[in-house]
Design a protein around this motif. Structure first.
Motif, short mmCIF file in Angstrom:
data_model
loop_
_atom_site.label_atom_id
_atom_site.label_comp_id
_atom_site.label_asym_id
_atom_site.label_seq_id
_atom_site.Cartn_x
_atom_site.Cartn_y
_atom_site.Cartn_z
N HIS A 1 66.18 -28.39 4.64
CA HIS A 1 65.86 -27.46 3.30
C HIS A 1 66.68 -25.98 3.50
O HIS A 1 67.55 -25.55 2.63
N THR A 2 66.30 -25.63 4.59
CA THR A 2 66.64 -23.91 4.83
C THR A 2 68.51 -24.12 5.12
O THR A 2 69.07 -23.25 4.51
N ALA A 3 68.68 -25.10 5.64
CA ALA A 3 70.32 -25.17 5.79
C ALA A 3 70.76 -25.38 4.45
O ALA A 3 71.97 -24.73 4.19
N SER A 4 70.31 -26.16 3.60
CA SER A 4 71.01 -26.29 2.33
C SER A 4 71.03 -24.90 1.51
O SER A 4 72.01 -24.60 0.97
N LEU A 5 69.89 -24.28 1.72
CA LEU A 5 69.85 -22.81 1.06
C LEU A 5 70.88 -21.99 1.68
O LEU A 5 71.48 -21.13 0.87
N LEU A 6 71.26 -21.93 3.01
CA LEU A 6 72.41 -21.25 3.64
C LEU A 6 73.43 -21.47 2.63
O LEU A 6 74.27 -20.53 2.52
N HIS A 7 73.74 -22.85 2.68
CA HIS A 7 74.94 -23.18 2.14
C HIS A 7 75.01 -22.78 0.53
O HIS A 7 76.02 -22.58 0.15
N ASP A 8 73.87 -23.15 -0.03
CA ASP A 8 73.82 -22.90 -1.69
C ASP A 8 74.03 -21.36 -1.80
O ASP A 8 74.75 -21.01 -2.97
N ASP A 9 73.65 -20.59 -0.82
CA ASP A 9 73.89 -19.15 -1.36
C ASP A 9 75.40 -18.71 -1.36
O ASP A 9 75.90 -17.80 -1.84
N VAL A 10 76.07 -19.61 -0.48
CA VAL A 10 77.62 -19.29 -0.41
C VAL A 10 78.04 -19.87 -1.65
O VAL A 10 78.81 -19.29 -2.32
N VAL A 11 77.66 -21.05 -2.00
CA VAL A 11 78.20 -21.71 -3.18
C VAL A 11 77.74 -20.96 -4.54
O VAL A 11 78.76 -20.89 -5.42
N ASP A 12 76.69 -20.56 -4.66
CA ASP A 12 76.34 -19.85 -5.98
C ASP A 12 76.53 -18.25 -5.58
O ASP A 12 76.34 -17.42 -6.50
N GLU A 13 77.15 -17.73 -4.48
CA GLU A 13 77.27 -16.30 -4.39
C GLU A 13 76.05 -15.49 -4.35
O GLU A 13 75.91 -14.47 -4.91
N GLY A 14 74.90 -16.26 -4.10
CA GLY A 14 73.69 -15.31 -4.04
C GLY A 14 73.66 -14.44 -2.96
O GLY A 14 74.03 -14.30 -1.97
N THR A 15 72.71 -13.30 -3.32
CA THR A 15 72.62 -12.17 -2.68
C THR A 15 71.35 -11.83 -2.17
O THR A 15 71.33 -10.99 -1.05
#
Ligand code: FPP
Ligand code: MG
Length: 333
Positions: A83-97
């Motif tokens: 789950h956490t790895a997916s969030l690390l990647h998701d924040d790149v995809v979504d440009e999350g800050t």
């Protein structure tokens, strides 16, 4: 087991889980190796105050199956780190800050650290499974592939608004349902209860969809308590959500008007509010609530008699709380 007696047990599990998670990052296979920034990024996001819902779900399934605690903790680490790895990647995809109240790894360092830190984290997640049947590892790999495809489909859906309800469902399963299903199937496999794999997987899948759809419902009707989240973010950001999918599939005028709106770059706040109200007028908020309840019923059916025993009663309690929250959000709008 009474609710009051059970709660301290869950938090005991969580404190042992936290200790083991720290140890997983200190494993000699990784600790002290260069470049250290990758483990730093892993720790940064892993200990930022996540809700630990997946580890708790594994503990609950594990208690229902009488699985030894060491196995529960290993599986819980696998689920949480995927789950956490997916969030690390998701924040790149979504440009999350920001994530969990802290700068995301991509903001704190950069995209390379976030992506590669996520890759390392996935490896640590899979290493936890080395003592269990290889099917469990294969299942985890299949899960990651499913999550990856769903993330790409969601990106595509944001670009092309012609997505349908089945497409929404496939994305929601990949984003949320598949990992909660894994918590059930992997627990059953490790416990040697192959006859329960399907049932506990279904329980996790339906719970996951109920959580996801409740989130989508709250985005439309608002949370009864101000939780600091903007309402109608899905409409504003062209995000596939269940009530939007329902409105699109049930009303041709809505579908056409929304397609036109989403073609434009200058969405006004008035437009967003108007479409939000339209979804409610079409009865799609009520139908969304009914769908949440249907998924919760199915999750409970799949759990069957376990719902009244150790572990299962906690899952039943979660389902009841989620049902109450979804009903409350609609009643108090
Ligand atoms: C958050 O969604 C994102 C997910 C639940 C899954 C993202 C999955 C990937 C990026 C695929 C790669 C998977 C692995 C396991 C490496 P959101 O953007 O709707 O929620 P947010 O507001 O929390 O960002
Ligand atoms: Mg995101």
């Amino acid at each position: 087991m009474s609710q009051t007696a059970a709660k301290p047990l869950a938090s005991d599990f969580l404190s042992r889980f936290e200790r083991q998670l720290h140890l997983a990052f200190e494993d000699p296979r990784h600790a002290g190796k260069q470049p250290e920034v990758l483990l730093e990024a892993c720790r940064h996001v892993s200990f930022a105050g996540g809700k630990r819902m997946r580890p708790l779900l594994v503990d609950h399934f594990g208690a229902a199956l009488d699985l030894p605690e060491d196995a529960r903790i290993r599986l819980a680490i696998t689920a949480e780190l995927i789950h956490t790895a997916s969030l690390l990647h998701d924040d790149v995809v979504d440009e999350g800050t920001t994530r969990r109240g802290k700068p995301t790894a991509n903001a704190r360092w950069n995209n390379s650290v976030a992506v590669l830190g996520g890759d390392l984290m996935l490896c640590i997640a899979l290493e936890q499974l080395e003592d269990y049947p290889r099917e469990v590892t294969f299942e985890a790999v299949t899960l990651v592939a499913e999550m990856t495809r769903a993330a790409m489909r969601e990106v595509d859906a944001r670009q092309d608004s012609t997505w349908t309800l089945p497409e929404w469902e496939a994305i929601a399963h990949g984003k949320t349902g598949a990992l909660l299903a894994f918590c059930g199937t992997a627990s059953a496999r490790v416990a040697g209860r192959t006859e329960l794999i399907e049932r506990l997987g279904q329980c996790g899948h339906h719970l996951g969809l109920a959580f996801q759809i409740t989130d989508d419902l709250i985005d439309v009707v608002g949370h009864p308590i101000d939780i600091g989240k903007d309402r109608l973010a899905d409409l504003r950001n062209k995000n596939p959500s269940f009530p939007i999918a329902l409105a699109r599939s049930s009303n041709e005028d809505f579908r056409r008007a929304l397609d036109e709106l989403w073609q434009r770059d200058d969405l006004s706040e008035d437009d967003v509010q108007r479409f939000g109200a339209w979804i409610v007028e079409l009865g799609c908020a009520d139908k969304t609530l009914a769908t949440v309840e249907d998924h919760l019923d199915r999750a409970m059916d799949a759990l069957g008699p376990f719902a009244h025993g150790p572990g299962g009663e906690h899952i039943a309690e979660w389902a009841a709380q989620l049902r109450a929250q979804a009903r409350w959000s609609l009643e108090s709008q």
